[in-house]
Scaffold this motif. Structure first.
Motif, short mmCIF file in Angstrom:
data_model
loop_
_atom_site.label_atom_id
_atom_site.label_comp_id
_atom_site.label_asym_id
_atom_site.label_seq_id
_atom_site.Cartn_x
_atom_site.Cartn_y
_atom_site.Cartn_z
N SER A 39 0.83 -1.21 0.00
CA SER A 39 0.00 0.00 0.00
C SER A 39 0.86 1.26 0.00
O SER A 39 0.57 2.22 -0.70
CB SER A 39 -0.93 0.01 1.23
N LEU A 40 1.94 1.23 0.79
CA LEU A 40 2.85 2.38 0.81
C LEU A 40 3.56 2.54 -0.53
O LEU A 40 3.79 3.67 -0.98
CB LEU A 40 3.85 2.26 1.96
N ALA A 41 3.89 1.42 -1.18
CA ALA A 41 4.51 1.49 -2.51
C ALA A 41 3.55 2.12 -3.51
O ALA A 41 3.95 2.95 -4.34
CB ALA A 41 4.93 0.09 -2.98
N MET A 42 2.27 1.77 -3.40
CA MET A 42 1.27 2.38 -4.28
C MET A 42 1.14 3.87 -3.99
O MET A 42 1.02 4.68 -4.91
CB MET A 42 -0.09 1.68 -4.10
N LEU A 43 1.17 4.22 -2.72
CA LEU A 43 1.09 5.63 -2.32
C LEU A 43 2.26 6.42 -2.91
O LEU A 43 2.09 7.55 -3.36
CB LEU A 43 1.06 5.73 -0.80
N SER A 44 3.44 5.81 -2.93
CA SER A 44 4.61 6.45 -3.56
C SER A 44 4.41 6.59 -5.05
O SER A 44 4.72 7.63 -5.64
CB SER A 44 5.87 5.62 -3.31
N ALA A 45 3.89 5.54 -5.67
CA ALA A 45 3.73 5.53 -7.13
C ALA A 45 2.77 6.61 -7.62
O ALA A 45 2.95 7.14 -8.72
CB ALA A 45 3.27 4.16 -7.60
N ILE A 46 1.78 6.95 -6.81
CA ILE A 46 0.80 7.95 -7.24
C ILE A 46 1.08 9.33 -6.64
O ILE A 46 0.23 10.21 -6.69
CB ILE A 46 -0.64 7.51 -6.94
N SER A 47 2.26 9.51 -6.07
CA SER A 47 2.56 10.76 -5.36
C SER A 47 2.37 12.01 -6.23
O SER A 47 1.77 12.98 -5.80
CB SER A 47 3.98 10.73 -4.78
N GLU A 48 2.87 11.96 -7.44
CA GLU A 48 2.77 13.14 -8.31
C GLU A 48 1.31 13.46 -8.62
O GLU A 48 0.89 14.62 -8.55
CB GLU A 48 3.56 12.91 -9.60
N GLN A 49 0.54 12.43 -8.94
CA GLN A 49 -0.87 12.65 -9.25
C GLN A 49 -1.63 13.14 -8.02
O GLN A 49 -2.47 14.03 -8.11
CB GLN A 49 -1.53 11.35 -9.77
N LEU A 50 -1.31 12.56 -6.87
CA LEU A 50 -2.00 12.94 -5.63
C LEU A 50 -1.67 14.37 -5.23
O LEU A 50 -2.54 15.12 -4.78
CB LEU A 50 -1.64 11.97 -4.51
N MET A 51 -0.41 14.77 -5.41
CA MET A 51 0.00 16.14 -5.07
C MET A 51 -0.69 17.18 -5.96
O MET A 51 -0.82 18.33 -5.58
CB MET A 51 1.52 16.30 -5.19
N ASN A 52 -1.13 16.77 -7.14
CA ASN A 52 -1.78 17.68 -8.08
C ASN A 52 -3.28 17.42 -8.21
O ASN A 52 -3.88 17.77 -9.21
CB ASN A 52 -1.12 17.57 -9.47
N SER A 53 -3.85 16.79 -7.18
CA SER A 53 -5.27 16.44 -7.25
C SER A 53 -6.09 17.24 -6.24
O SER A 53 -5.55 18.01 -5.44
CB SER A 53 -5.44 14.95 -6.96
N ASP A 54 -7.37 17.00 -6.27
CA ASP A 54 -8.28 17.62 -5.30
C ASP A 54 -8.09 17.02 -3.90
O ASP A 54 -8.64 17.54 -2.93
CB ASP A 54 -9.73 17.42 -5.73
#
Length: 181
Positions: free
Chosen positions: A31-46
């Motif tokens: 789960s933490l690996a997935m959280l890392s993988a989507i970091s850029e998208q998450l930082m630029n999301s709502d």
């Protein structure tokens, strides 16, 4: 975008179900690996305003995990969210100090990931004030680590630390130069 919310829900569910067992620790690592993988998208999301509580509740505690692989993963997640603006000064202090503790461990993968996370703090004004007193000790450890292993990211972390804290490291310049040569 269609998959973003279900992925976040999945990650959140797995992180909430964690109970320290080896099997659950591996699930949390995923789960933490997935959280890392989507970091850029998450930082630029709502959802970017939800990142800090997520890191405080589920990532920072793993910097003290009994599982070394979770400590390393937590450092990696923190590195990937380096542009995050923190609202909690206490969380910044706790995070910086726990990453420092990981850097001082005798576990090479944890140390390397902590070094990378530490390097991500340097450009943050929020973290700079917290890490300033420990920069000489960190520099020593980074040089020891560089001597132990050849990891491509370590020289860049050293360079960033020296560039940002040149004045603070000036009294150690001779020692640093001797160790690097």
């Amino acid at each position: 975008k269609i998959m973003f919310v279900p992925v976040l829900t999945f990650i959140s569910t797995k992180l909430e179900q964690y109970d320290q067992s080896e099997a659950k620790a591996r699930e949390k690592d995923g789960s933490l690996a997935m959280l890392s993988a989507i970091s850029e998208q998450l930082m630029n999301s709502d959802f970017k305003n939800q990142i800090e509580p997520l890191i405080q509740n589920y990532v920072i505690p793993e910097l003290q995990s009994p599982h070394a692989f979770l400590k390393a993963r937590a450092c990696s997640v923190i590195e990937n969210y380096q542009g995050l603006v923190w609202n909690s000064t206490e969380a910044v202090n706790v995070c910086a100090n726990l990453v420092y503790q990981c850097l001082m461990e005798n576990n090479l993968p944890v140390q390397v990931q902590a070094a990378r996370a530490f390097g991500s703090f340097v450009d943050s004004e929020q973290f700079s004030a917290v890490i300033l007193p420990i920069v000489p000790a960190v520099m020593n450890t980074l040089m020891d680590l560089s001597a132990k292993c050849e990891v491509d990211s370590l020289p860049s972390v050293l360079n960033v630390v020296v560039s940002k804290f040149a004045q603070e490291l000036a009294p150690f310049a001779v020692a640093v130069t001797q160790r690097l040569v």
